[in-house]
Design a protein around this motif. Structure first.
Motif, PDB file in Angstrom:
ATOM      1  N   LEU A   1       3.799  -4.294  -6.431  1.00 35.60           N
ATOM      2  CA  LEU A   1       3.764  -2.833  -6.354  1.00 35.60           C
ATOM      3  C   LEU A   1       3.012  -2.347  -7.567  1.00 35.60           C
ATOM      4  N   GLU A   2       1.951  -1.580  -7.320  1.00 41.38           N
ATOM      5  CA  GLU A   2       1.209  -1.028  -8.461  1.00 41.38           C
ATOM      6  C   GLU A   2       1.624   0.433  -8.566  1.00 41.38           C
ATOM      7  N   ILE A   3       2.642   0.694  -9.374  1.00 42.33           N
ATOM      8  CA  ILE A   3       3.228   2.035  -9.402  1.00 42.33           C
ATOM      9  C   ILE A   3       3.457   2.510 -10.835  1.00 42.33           C
ATOM     10  N   GLU A   4       3.710   3.824 -10.974  1.00 40.97           N
ATOM     11  CA  GLU A   4       3.905   4.336 -12.333  1.00 40.97           C
ATOM     12  C   GLU A   4       5.351   4.124 -12.782  1.00 40.97           C
ATOM     13  N   ILE A   5       5.594   4.582 -14.005  1.00 40.52           N
ATOM     14  CA  ILE A   5       6.809   4.187 -14.716  1.00 40.52           C
ATOM     15  C   ILE A   5       8.133   4.696 -14.118  1.00 40.52           C
TER      16      ILE A   5
ATOM     17  N   THR B   1       0.067  11.986  -1.637  1.00 42.30           N
ATOM     18  CA  THR B   1      -0.463  13.281  -1.189  1.00 42.30           C
ATOM     19  C   THR B   1      -1.778  13.593  -1.898  1.00 42.30           C
ATOM     20  N   ARG B   2      -2.233  12.706  -2.812  1.00 48.82           N
ATOM     21  CA  ARG B   2      -3.512  13.040  -3.455  1.00 48.82           C
ATOM     22  C   ARG B   2      -4.671  12.772  -2.487  1.00 48.82           C
ATOM     23  N   ALA B   3      -5.763  13.497  -2.699  1.00 48.38           N
ATOM     24  CA  ALA B   3      -6.917  13.355  -1.806  1.00 48.38           C
ATOM     25  C   ALA B   3      -7.601  12.006  -2.056  1.00 48.38           C
ATOM     26  N   PRO B   4      -8.199  11.415  -1.015  1.00 50.15           N
ATOM     27  CA  PRO B   4      -8.909  10.148  -1.216  1.00 50.15           C
ATOM     28  C   PRO B   4     -10.087  10.319  -2.179  1.00 50.15           C
ATOM     29  N   ARG B   5     -10.307   9.308  -3.033  1.00 46.81           N
ATOM     30  CA  ARG B   5     -11.526   9.309  -3.865  1.00 46.81           C
ATOM     31  C   ARG B   5     -12.645   8.733  -3.024  1.00 46.81           C
ATOM     32  N   GLU B   6     -13.852   8.961  -3.491  1.00 45.83           N
ATOM     33  CA  GLU B   6     -14.990   8.407  -2.750  1.00 45.83           C
ATOM     34  C   GLU B   6     -14.825   6.891  -2.616  1.00 45.83           C
TER      35      GLU B   6
ATOM     36  N   TYR C   1       2.602  13.512  -5.009  1.00 42.30           N
ATOM     37  CA  TYR C   1       3.634  12.520  -4.697  1.00 42.30           C
ATOM     38  C   TYR C   1       2.982  11.163  -4.471  1.00 42.30           C
ATOM     39  N   TYR C   2       3.713  10.126  -4.896  1.00 41.21           N
ATOM     40  CA  TYR C   2       3.316   8.744  -4.602  1.00 41.21           C
ATOM     41  C   TYR C   2       4.591   7.989  -4.232  1.00 41.21           C
ATOM     42  N   GLY C   3       4.553   7.138  -3.222  1.00 47.71           N
ATOM     43  CA  GLY C   3       5.769   6.415  -2.864  1.00 47.71           C
ATOM     44  C   GLY C   3       5.487   5.081  -2.192  1.00 47.71           C
ATOM     45  N   THR C   4       6.484   4.196  -2.250  1.00 48.97           N
ATOM     46  CA  THR C   4       6.347   2.836  -1.701  1.00 48.97           C
ATOM     47  C   THR C   4       7.049   2.713  -0.353  1.00 48.97           C
TER      48      THR C   4
ATOM     49  N   GLU D   1      -6.455   1.561   0.254  1.00 51.41           N
ATOM     50  CA  GLU D   1      -5.976   1.966  -1.079  1.00 51.41           C
ATOM     51  C   GLU D   1      -4.622   2.667  -0.969  1.00 51.41           C
ATOM     52  N   TYR D   2      -4.537   3.575  -0.016  1.00 50.03           N
ATOM     53  CA  TYR D   2      -3.313   4.367   0.190  1.00 50.03           C
ATOM     54  C   TYR D   2      -3.207   4.765   1.651  1.00 50.03           C
ATOM     55  N   PHE D   3      -1.990   5.213   2.017  1.00 51.94           N
ATOM     56  CA  PHE D   3      -1.807   5.992   3.237  1.00 51.94           C
ATOM     57  C   PHE D   3      -1.815   7.443   2.775  1.00 51.94           C
TER      58      PHE D   3
ATOM     59  N   ILE E   1      11.024   3.145  -0.629  1.00 48.56           N
ATOM     60  CA  ILE E   1      11.911   2.461  -1.581  1.00 48.56           C
ATOM     61  C   ILE E   1      12.088   3.337  -2.808  1.00 48.56           C
ATOM     62  N   GLU E   2      11.004   3.985  -3.209  1.00 54.03           N
ATOM     63  CA  GLU E   2      11.012   4.899  -4.357  1.00 54.03           C
ATOM     64  C   GLU E   2       9.851   5.845  -4.169  1.00 54.03           C
ATOM     65  N   TYR E   3       9.916   6.967  -4.859  1.00 46.35           N
ATOM     66  CA  TYR E   3       8.750   7.852  -4.907  1.00 46.35           C
ATOM     67  C   TYR E   3       8.813   8.610  -6.212  1.00 46.35           C
TER      68      TYR E   3
ATOM     69  N   VAL F   1       0.865  -1.184   0.000  1.00 44.15           N
ATOM     70  CA  VAL F   1       0.000   0.000   0.000  1.00 44.15           C
ATOM     71  C   VAL F   1       0.902   1.235   0.000  1.00 44.15           C
ATOM     72  N   SER F   2       0.720   2.080  -1.003  1.00 47.06           N
ATOM     73  CA  SER F   2       1.582   3.254  -1.172  1.00 47.06           C
ATOM     74  C   SER F   2       1.136   4.417  -0.296  1.00 47.06           C
ATOM     75  N   ALA F   3       2.043   5.363  -0.167  1.00 52.63           N
ATOM     76  CA  ALA F   3       1.695   6.646   0.447  1.00 52.63           C
ATOM     77  C   ALA F   3       1.466   7.645  -0.679  1.00 52.63           C
TER      78      ALA F   3
ATOM     79  N   ASN G   1      -5.388  15.246 -18.310  1.00 55.32           N
ATOM     80  CA  ASN G   1      -3.984  15.164 -17.867  1.00 55.32           C
ATOM     81  C   ASN G   1      -3.497  13.730 -17.821  1.00 55.32           C
ATOM     82  N   ARG G   2      -4.375  12.850 -17.398  1.00 58.59           N
ATOM     83  CA  ARG G   2      -3.984  11.440 -17.309  1.00 58.59           C
ATOM     84  C   ARG G   2      -3.787  10.840 -18.701  1.00 58.59           C
ATOM     85  N   LEU G   3      -4.602  11.297 -19.650  1.00 58.19           N
ATOM     86  CA  LEU G   3      -4.434  10.796 -21.023  1.00 58.19           C
ATOM     87  C   LEU G   3      -3.125  11.322 -21.626  1.00 58.19           C
TER      88      LEU G   3
END
Ligand code: 5GP
Length: 208
Positions: A100-104, A40-45, A80-83, A52-54, A71-73, A36-38, A147-149
Protein backbone atom coordinates in the motif's frame (compact mmCIF):
# COMPACT_ATOMS: atom_id res chain seq x y z
CA UNK A 1 -9.53 -14.61 7.87
CA UNK A 2 -6.18 -16.36 7.70
CA UNK A 3 -3.62 -13.95 6.23
CA UNK A 4 -0.52 -15.41 4.68
CA UNK A 5 1.17 -12.64 2.74
CA UNK A 6 2.88 -9.65 4.28
CA UNK A 7 1.12 -6.30 4.25
CA UNK A 8 3.70 -3.61 3.48
CA UNK A 9 2.76 0.03 3.86
CA UNK A 10 5.05 2.50 2.13
CA UNK A 11 4.83 6.20 2.92
CA UNK A 12 7.10 9.12 2.25
CA UNK A 13 6.94 12.76 1.35
CA UNK A 14 5.29 13.54 -1.95
CA UNK A 15 8.23 13.51 -4.38
CA UNK A 16 10.29 10.95 -2.43
CA UNK A 17 10.13 8.60 -5.40
CA UNK A 18 7.88 5.97 -3.78
CA UNK A 19 5.94 5.38 -6.97
CA UNK A 20 9.03 4.58 -9.04
CA UNK A 21 10.44 2.49 -6.23
CA UNK A 22 7.30 0.38 -5.93
CA UNK A 23 6.95 -0.08 -9.69
CA UNK A 24 10.52 -1.35 -9.82
CA UNK A 25 9.99 -3.66 -6.83
CA UNK A 26 7.02 -5.24 -8.58
CA UNK A 27 8.80 -5.51 -11.89
CA UNK A 28 11.76 -7.38 -10.38
CA UNK A 29 10.06 -9.63 -7.86
CA UNK A 30 6.89 -11.50 -8.52
CA UNK A 31 5.45 -12.06 -5.07
CA UNK A 32 4.18 -8.52 -4.68
CA UNK A 33 0.76 -7.12 -5.46
CA UNK A 34 0.23 -3.37 -5.52
CA UNK A 35 -3.05 -2.09 -4.18
CA UNK A 36 -4.68 0.58 -6.35
CA UNK A 37 -6.32 3.29 -4.24
CA UNK A 38 -9.45 5.28 -4.81
CA UNK A 39 -9.15 9.07 -4.86
CA UNK A 40 -11.18 12.20 -5.51
CA UNK A 41 -8.19 14.05 -6.97
CA UNK A 42 -8.20 14.65 -10.72
CA UNK A 43 -6.01 12.39 -12.88
CA UNK A 44 -2.58 13.79 -13.81
CA UNK A 45 -1.49 13.65 -17.39
CA UNK A 46 -0.67 10.07 -18.31
CA UNK A 47 -2.55 8.52 -15.38
CA UNK A 48 -5.11 5.85 -16.19
CA UNK A 49 -8.27 4.78 -14.43
CA UNK A 50 -7.59 1.55 -12.51
CA UNK A 51 -3.81 1.73 -13.00
CA UNK A 52 -2.63 4.64 -10.83
CA UNK A 53 -5.97 5.16 -9.08
CA UNK A 54 -9.69 4.58 -9.27
CA UNK A 55 -10.83 8.17 -9.81
CA UNK A 56 -14.04 8.94 -7.93
CA UNK A 57 -16.36 11.87 -7.30
CA UNK A 58 -16.79 12.92 -3.65
CA UNK A 59 -20.24 11.29 -3.61
CA UNK A 60 -18.93 8.00 -4.97
CA UNK A 61 -16.09 8.04 -2.48
CA UNK A 62 -18.42 8.75 0.44
CA UNK A 63 -20.57 5.81 -0.64
CA UNK A 64 -17.54 3.53 -0.57
CA UNK A 65 -16.89 4.69 3.00
CA UNK A 66 -20.51 4.11 4.00
CA UNK A 67 -20.51 0.60 2.54
CA UNK A 68 -17.34 -0.35 4.42
CA UNK A 69 -15.46 -0.95 1.16
CA UNK A 70 -12.28 0.79 2.33
CA UNK A 71 -9.69 -0.53 4.79
CA UNK A 72 -8.72 3.06 5.56
CA UNK A 73 -9.10 6.48 4.04
CA UNK A 74 -7.67 9.91 4.69
CA UNK A 75 -7.89 13.44 3.48
CA UNK A 76 -4.68 14.75 1.92
CA UNK A 77 -4.25 18.33 0.65
CA UNK A 78 -7.99 18.70 -0.02
CA UNK A 79 -8.78 15.29 -1.49
CA UNK A 80 -9.86 11.88 -0.23
CA UNK A 81 -7.66 8.84 -0.73
CA UNK A 82 -8.56 5.31 0.37
CA UNK A 83 -7.60 1.64 0.10
CA UNK A 84 -10.24 -0.73 -1.32
CA UNK A 85 -10.62 -3.72 0.95
CA UNK A 86 -11.51 -6.62 -1.37
CA UNK A 87 -8.31 -6.73 -3.44
CA UNK A 88 -5.99 -6.48 -0.42
CA UNK A 89 -7.71 -9.28 1.47
CA UNK A 90 -7.88 -11.53 -1.57
CA UNK A 91 -4.18 -11.13 -2.41
CA UNK A 92 -2.98 -11.59 1.18
CA UNK A 93 -5.07 -14.72 1.42
CA UNK A 94 -3.39 -16.06 -1.74
CA UNK A 95 -0.03 -15.52 -0.02
CA UNK A 96 1.08 -12.48 -1.96
CA UNK A 97 2.81 -9.57 -0.26
CA UNK A 98 0.59 -6.56 -0.70
CA UNK A 99 2.02 -3.06 -1.01
CA UNK A 100 0.00 0.00 0.00
CA UNK A 101 1.51 3.30 -1.02
CA UNK A 102 -0.36 5.60 1.33
CA UNK A 103 0.18 8.64 3.53
CA UNK A 104 0.82 8.69 7.23
CA UNK A 105 -2.72 8.90 8.69
CA UNK A 106 -3.76 5.90 6.60
CA UNK A 107 -0.60 4.02 7.60
CA UNK A 108 -1.44 4.45 11.28
CA UNK A 109 -4.99 3.20 10.74
CA UNK A 110 -3.80 0.09 8.90
CA UNK A 111 -1.29 -0.71 11.66
CA UNK A 112 -4.00 -0.36 14.32
CA UNK A 113 -6.24 -2.68 12.43
CA UNK A 114 -3.59 -5.19 11.36
CA UNK A 115 -0.73 -4.97 13.88
CA UNK A 116 1.58 -7.27 11.89
CA UNK A 117 1.70 -4.74 9.02
CA UNK A 118 5.22 -3.59 8.11
CA UNK A 119 5.46 0.21 7.93
CA UNK A 120 8.23 1.65 5.80
CA UNK A 121 9.05 5.33 5.35
CA UNK A 122 10.92 6.44 2.23
CA UNK A 123 12.83 9.70 2.23
CA UNK A 124 14.87 11.52 -0.38
CA UNK A 125 18.48 12.23 0.64
CA UNK A 126 17.70 15.85 1.56
CA UNK A 127 14.92 18.45 1.70
CA UNK A 128 16.57 20.32 -1.16
CA UNK A 129 16.43 17.21 -3.32
CA UNK A 130 12.75 16.76 -2.43
CA UNK A 131 11.94 20.25 -3.63
CA UNK A 132 13.91 19.68 -6.82
CA UNK A 133 12.08 16.43 -7.59
CA UNK A 134 8.66 17.99 -6.96
CA UNK A 135 9.43 20.95 -9.20
CA UNK A 136 10.97 18.85 -11.98
CA UNK A 137 8.01 16.50 -12.13
CA UNK A 138 6.19 19.49 -13.63
CA UNK A 139 2.76 18.02 -12.98
CA UNK A 140 1.68 20.36 -10.17
CA UNK A 141 1.14 24.09 -9.79
CA UNK A 142 3.43 26.08 -7.52
CA UNK A 143 0.64 26.31 -4.95
CA UNK A 144 0.16 22.53 -4.82
CA UNK A 145 3.93 22.06 -4.50
CA UNK A 146 4.06 24.53 -1.59
CA UNK A 147 1.16 22.70 0.11
CA UNK A 148 2.87 19.37 -0.35
CA UNK A 149 6.09 20.73 1.14
CA UNK A 150 4.15 22.05 4.14
CA UNK A 151 2.55 18.67 4.54
CA UNK A 152 6.02 17.09 4.47
CA UNK A 153 6.98 19.12 7.57
CA UNK A 154 4.02 17.57 9.43
CA UNK A 155 4.72 14.09 8.10
CA UNK A 156 8.33 14.27 9.21
CA UNK A 157 7.08 14.44 12.81
CA UNK A 158 5.55 10.98 12.52
CA UNK A 159 8.45 9.01 11.07
CA UNK A 160 9.19 7.18 14.33
CA UNK A 161 5.81 5.44 14.10
CA UNK A 162 7.25 3.47 11.18
CA UNK A 163 9.19 0.22 11.51
CA UNK A 164 11.76 1.12 8.84
CA UNK A 165 13.25 4.29 7.37
CA UNK A 166 15.01 4.05 4.00
CA UNK A 167 16.69 6.72 1.90
CA UNK A 168 15.90 6.64 -1.78
CA UNK A 169 19.13 7.91 -3.27
CA UNK A 170 20.17 5.11 -5.61
CA UNK A 171 16.98 3.49 -6.98
CA UNK A 172 18.57 0.12 -7.62
CA UNK A 173 20.03 -0.23 -4.14
CA UNK A 174 16.85 1.02 -2.52
CA UNK A 175 14.62 -1.51 -4.32
CA UNK A 176 16.78 -4.42 -3.20
CA UNK A 177 17.00 -3.05 0.31
CA UNK A 178 13.20 -2.90 0.59
CA UNK A 179 12.93 -6.43 -0.80
CA UNK A 180 15.42 -7.67 1.83
CA UNK A 181 13.38 -6.05 4.59
CA UNK A 182 10.30 -7.96 3.46
CA UNK A 183 12.29 -11.21 3.29
CA UNK A 184 13.56 -10.69 6.83
CA UNK A 185 10.07 -9.92 8.07
CA UNK A 186 8.96 -13.30 6.82
CA UNK A 187 11.29 -14.95 9.34
CA UNK A 188 9.82 -13.27 12.40
CA UNK A 189 8.76 -15.85 14.99
CA UNK A 190 5.31 -14.29 15.13
CA UNK A 191 4.75 -15.17 11.47
CA UNK A 192 5.83 -18.79 11.82
CA UNK A 193 3.66 -19.96 14.69
CA UNK A 194 2.40 -23.06 12.87
CA UNK A 195 5.87 -24.26 11.87
CA UNK A 196 7.21 -23.62 15.35
CA UNK A 197 4.40 -25.63 16.85
CA UNK A 198 4.93 -28.47 14.42
CA UNK A 199 8.65 -28.76 15.13
CA UNK A 200 7.87 -28.79 18.84
CA UNK A 201 5.46 -31.67 18.35
CA UNK A 202 7.99 -33.62 16.29
CA UNK A 203 10.68 -33.11 18.91
CA UNK A 204 8.39 -34.49 21.56
CA UNK A 205 7.91 -37.72 19.63
CA UNK A 206 11.71 -38.19 19.46
CA UNK A 207 12.21 -37.69 23.14
CA UNK A 208 9.64 -40.30 24.19
P1 5GP B 1 -0.69 11.74 -5.06
O1 5GP B 1 -1.78 12.77 -5.21
O2 5GP B 1 0.68 12.35 -5.14
O3 5GP B 1 -0.87 10.59 -5.99
O4 5GP B 1 -0.82 11.15 -3.58
C1 5GP B 1 -0.84 12.00 -2.47
C2 5GP B 1 -0.63 11.19 -1.20
O5 5GP B 1 -1.72 10.32 -0.97
C3 5GP B 1 0.62 10.31 -1.24
O6 5GP B 1 1.31 10.46 -0.02
C4 5GP B 1 0.06 8.92 -1.38
O7 5GP B 1 0.92 7.96 -0.81
C5 5GP B 1 -1.23 9.05 -0.60
N1 5GP B 1 -2.21 8.01 -0.92
C6 5GP B 1 -2.42 7.39 -2.10
N2 5GP B 1 -3.38 6.48 -1.98
C7 5GP B 1 -3.79 6.48 -0.69
C8 5GP B 1 -4.76 5.73 0.07
O8 5GP B 1 -5.43 4.84 -0.42
N3 5GP B 1 -4.89 6.04 1.38
C9 5GP B 1 -4.16 7.01 1.98
N4 5GP B 1 -4.35 7.20 3.28
N5 5GP B 1 -3.24 7.72 1.31
C10 5GP B 1 -3.05 7.48 -0.01
Amino acid sequence: MEKKGILLVVSGFSGAGKGTLMKELLRRHDNYALSVSATTRAPREGEEEGREYFFKTREEFEQMIAKGQLIEYASYVGNYYGTPRAYVEEQLFKGRDVVLEIEIQGARKVKERFPDTVLLFVSPPSAKELRRRLTERGTESREVIENRLKRAVEEAQGIEDYDYFVINDDLNACVEHVHQIVQCERSRTGRSREQIQSIREELKTFSK
